[in-house]
Design a protein around this motif. Structure first.
Motif, mmCIF file in Angstrom:
data_model
loop_
_atom_site.group_PDB
_atom_site.id
_atom_site.type_symbol
_atom_site.label_atom_id
_atom_site.label_comp_id
_atom_site.label_asym_id
_atom_site.label_seq_id
_atom_site.Cartn_x
_atom_site.Cartn_y
_atom_site.Cartn_z
ATOM 1 N N GLY A 199 -16.881 17.353 -6.029
ATOM 2 C CA GLY A 199 -15.737 17.983 -6.671
ATOM 3 C C GLY A 199 -14.729 16.961 -7.160
ATOM 4 N N ALA A 200 -13.570 17.467 -7.553
ATOM 5 C CA ALA A 200 -12.472 16.600 -7.982
ATOM 6 C C ALA A 200 -11.590 16.296 -6.776
ATOM 7 N N VAL A 201 -11.255 15.043 -6.605
ATOM 8 C CA VAL A 201 -10.370 14.617 -5.529
ATOM 9 C C VAL A 201 -8.944 14.563 -6.067
ATOM 10 N N TRP A 202 -8.052 15.303 -5.433
ATOM 11 C CA TRP A 202 -6.640 15.277 -5.803
ATOM 12 C C TRP A 202 -5.872 14.517 -4.735
ATOM 13 N N LEU A 203 -5.017 13.603 -5.177
ATOM 14 C CA LEU A 203 -4.139 12.866 -4.277
ATOM 15 C C LEU A 203 -2.697 13.136 -4.666
ATOM 16 N N ARG A 204 -1.861 13.315 -3.684
ATOM 17 C CA ARG A 204 -0.437 13.560 -3.903
ATOM 18 C C ARG A 204 0.370 12.562 -3.074
ATOM 19 N N PRO A 239 0.831 -1.207 0.000
ATOM 20 C CA PRO A 239 0.000 0.000 0.000
ATOM 21 C C PRO A 239 0.868 1.261 0.000
ATOM 22 N N VAL A 240 0.380 2.310 -0.630
ATOM 23 C CA VAL A 240 1.046 3.610 -0.532
ATOM 24 C C VAL A 240 0.739 4.147 0.858
ATOM 25 N N ASP A 241 1.762 4.210 1.723
ATOM 26 C CA ASP A 241 1.506 4.451 3.137
ATOM 27 C C ASP A 241 1.256 5.910 3.492
ATOM 28 N N GLN A 242 1.696 6.845 2.687
ATOM 29 C CA GLN A 242 1.484 8.255 2.978
ATOM 30 C C GLN A 242 1.028 8.987 1.722
ATOM 31 N N ALA A 243 -0.020 9.772 1.851
ATOM 32 C CA ALA A 243 -0.526 10.553 0.714
ATOM 33 C C ALA A 243 -1.175 11.817 1.240
ATOM 34 N N GLY A 244 -1.293 12.810 0.386
ATOM 35 C CA GLY A 244 -2.016 14.028 0.711
ATOM 36 C C GLY A 244 -3.281 14.079 -0.119
ATOM 37 N N ILE A 245 -4.345 14.601 0.446
ATOM 38 C CA ILE A 245 -5.630 14.657 -0.241
ATOM 39 C C ILE A 245 -6.185 16.073 -0.201
ATOM 40 N N GLN A 282 -4.294 17.597 2.896
ATOM 41 C CA GLN A 282 -4.347 17.024 4.234
ATOM 42 C C GLN A 282 -3.718 15.641 4.189
ATOM 43 N N SER A 283 -2.914 15.347 5.190
ATOM 44 C CA SER A 283 -2.201 14.077 5.224
ATOM 45 C C SER A 283 -3.167 12.935 5.511
ATOM 46 N N THR A 284 -2.978 11.854 4.774
ATOM 47 C CA THR A 284 -3.777 10.653 4.985
ATOM 48 C C THR A 284 -2.923 9.464 4.570
ATOM 49 N N THR A 285 -3.476 8.278 4.655
ATOM 50 C CA THR A 285 -2.779 7.103 4.161
ATOM 51 C C THR A 285 -3.373 6.724 2.818
ATOM 52 N N GLY A 286 -2.611 6.004 2.025
ATOM 53 C CA GLY A 286 -3.110 5.580 0.724
ATOM 54 C C GLY A 286 -4.128 4.470 0.820
ATOM 55 N N ASN A 287 -4.428 4.040 2.047
ATOM 56 C CA ASN A 287 -5.423 2.988 2.240
ATOM 57 C C ASN A 287 -6.489 3.481 3.213
ATOM 58 N N ARG A 307 -13.742 21.872 -9.571
ATOM 59 C CA ARG A 307 -13.104 21.050 -10.610
ATOM 60 C C ARG A 307 -12.341 21.910 -11.625
ATOM 61 N N SER A 308 -11.774 22.996 -11.162
ATOM 62 C CA SER A 308 -11.162 23.962 -12.068
ATOM 63 C C SER A 308 -9.640 23.962 -12.038
ATOM 64 N N LEU A 309 -9.033 23.304 -11.058
ATOM 65 C CA LEU A 309 -7.584 23.363 -10.900
ATOM 66 C C LEU A 309 -6.883 22.397 -11.843
ATOM 67 N N SER A 310 -5.787 22.863 -12.419
ATOM 68 C CA SER A 310 -4.947 22.002 -13.246
ATOM 69 C C SER A 310 -3.877 21.365 -12.359
ATOM 70 N N VAL A 311 -3.139 20.417 -12.908
ATOM 71 C CA VAL A 311 -2.092 19.791 -12.117
ATOM 72 C C VAL A 311 -1.004 20.806 -11.753
ATOM 73 N N ASP A 312 -0.748 21.777 -12.627
ATOM 74 C CA ASP A 312 0.234 22.817 -12.289
ATOM 75 C C ASP A 312 -0.255 23.679 -11.134
ATOM 76 N N ASP A 313 -1.560 23.988 -11.122
ATOM 77 C CA ASP A 313 -2.136 24.750 -10.007
ATOM 78 C C ASP A 313 -1.966 23.982 -8.695
ATOM 79 N N VAL A 314 -2.264 22.692 -8.760
ATOM 80 C CA VAL A 314 -2.215 21.861 -7.558
ATOM 81 C C VAL A 314 -0.776 21.702 -7.071
ATOM 82 N N ALA A 315 0.156 21.480 -8.003
ATOM 83 C CA ALA A 315 1.556 21.318 -7.622
ATOM 84 C C ALA A 315 2.120 22.591 -7.006
ATOM 85 N N ALA A 316 1.591 23.743 -7.434
ATOM 86 C CA ALA A 316 2.073 25.025 -6.915
ATOM 87 C C ALA A 316 1.583 25.291 -5.498
ATOM 88 N N LEU A 317 0.652 24.486 -4.999
ATOM 89 C CA LEU A 317 0.112 24.703 -3.657
ATOM 90 C C LEU A 317 1.053 24.231 -2.554
#
Length: 199
Positions: A61-66, A17-23, A47-52, A29-39
């Protein structure tokens, strides 16, 4: 998540499992990946969460995971990332390019199966990590159904062992349907008989 070199005593087909992810939720639903990466930084909205983390429920809305991966091995690694379940509508996986920018892969039940990056019933995206390197990846998920959130990494060899008789049967059924559709298209264009088109 650290990707370590596997030796003869470890199972080469293990699933991790991916043990650490941000959500983050993009309500418009308007942000591009460049917008999100710039945050990243002081204005980080992830917000920190686990990948499981289980099920996110219904999200309009759109869910972004990092998440980030690091390869501590001396050689490059090729992995597969499994995201959620087949019923998710639209999934976009953004991987950083070496020269800048992003490579984008799409999945989900609104994407034609032939356009999936990896031919499997669940959304799977290939990930390649160079030796002694790390990278940050982004996922964008939009769905009218509830969004489950298991993110799992495994090797291509592991996937080969997970292909069940049910998967083979489903593939055969779709293959027969495809052949019949192609056959009737040939008859339609050859005979100009409209009934073959609708069949």
């Amino acid at each position: 998540c650290v990707v370590r070199q596997q030796n003869s005593r470890t199972k080469p087909n293990s699933l991790t499992p991916v043990d650490q992810a941000g959500i983050m939720i993009d309500g418009g639903r308007s942000l591009s990946v460049d917008d999100v990466a710039a945050l990243s930084g002081a204005g980080d909205r992830f917000q920190s969460t686990t990948g499981n983390a289980g099920n996110l429920g219904y999200v309009t809305g759109a869910v972004w995971l990092r998440f980030s991966l690091r390869n501590s091995a001396a050689g490059s690694r090729r992995l597969l990332l499994q995201v959620g379940e087949p019923r998710l509508d639209d999934i976009r996986f953004y991987a950083p390019r070496r020269g800048g920018g992003w490579s984008v892969a799409q999945g989900g039940d609104r994407t034609p199966f032939v356009a999936h990056t990896y031919p499997y019933r669940k959304p799977i995206f290939p990930v390649t990590l160079a030796a002694h390197s790390s990278a940050t990846y982004y996922l964008r998920i939009v769905s009218q159904s509830a969004i489950p959130l298991p993110l799992r990494l495994f090797s291509p060899e592991y996937l080969a062992t997970r292909v069940s008789p049910k998967d083979v049967l489903v593939a055969m059924i779709y293959g027969v349907i495809g052949v019949m559709a192609l056959y009737n298209l040939v008859l339609f264009f050859g005979l100009r008989e409209r009934s073959y088109f609708w069949y």
